[in-house]
Write a protein that holds these residues in place. Sequence first.
Motif, short mmCIF file in Angstrom:
data_model
loop_
_atom_site.label_atom_id
_atom_site.label_comp_id
_atom_site.label_asym_id
_atom_site.label_seq_id
_atom_site.Cartn_x
_atom_site.Cartn_y
_atom_site.Cartn_z
N PRO A 1 11.01 31.27 38.88
CA PRO A 1 10.94 30.98 40.31
C PRO A 1 11.68 32.02 41.14
N ARG B 1 5.73 26.48 49.08
CA ARG B 1 5.18 27.75 48.62
C ARG B 1 5.09 28.70 49.80
N ARG C 1 6.86 29.48 35.16
CA ARG C 1 7.14 30.89 35.44
C ARG C 1 8.44 31.01 36.22
N ARG D 1 7.00 24.03 42.00
CA ARG D 1 7.03 23.24 40.76
C ARG D 1 7.93 23.87 39.70
N ALA D 2 8.23 25.15 39.84
CA ALA D 2 9.03 25.85 38.84
C ALA D 2 10.54 25.65 39.04
N ASN E 1 8.09 31.07 45.49
CA ASN E 1 6.79 31.43 44.92
C ASN E 1 6.10 30.24 44.27
N ASP E 2 6.86 29.31 43.68
CA ASP E 2 6.26 28.16 43.00
C ASP E 2 7.23 26.98 43.03
#
Length: 159
Positions: free
Chosen positions: A89, A143, A87, A112-113, A109-110
Amino acid sequence: VINKWDLAKDHITTGQLDEYLVKTVPQLDYAPVVFTTASENHNVDAAIDVAWSLHKQAGIRLGTGQLNAALTEGVREDGGAAKRGARSPKVYFATQVAVQPPTIVLFCNDPRAISPQYQRHLLRVFRDELEFGEVPIKLYLRRREHNDTRDEMAAKQQG
């Protein structure tokens, strides 16, 4: 520090060696290089001066405002932050949590993104825009906690 330069200088130029180093270890393209001949005390003082300069840079602590101004510039320059299939980032703000080496945490927010390429892009921006031009920077992605009011404030400043 490239020592024994007296033995190599007839076979290669400093420019050629610089080019070779950039190709061989591109992740260190920001690091200064000093050519010395220690047995003749050639450029030893320059190497010490560079070491002191690096020590000074590594010890700099910047405010969140300075980091976020550079972060905003980096986000504006390159929107390709997402890993394929992830998604979109969002990076809310940055803060420096340590020195020697400078350690920056990006709240997003993420984590990993955010692709490794985009992380390298942001590190380049931090080196270009801030006072860490020639030292390694540790970068951590975290995060955002929803109860952190600083996030909302930073997001408003960026948006």
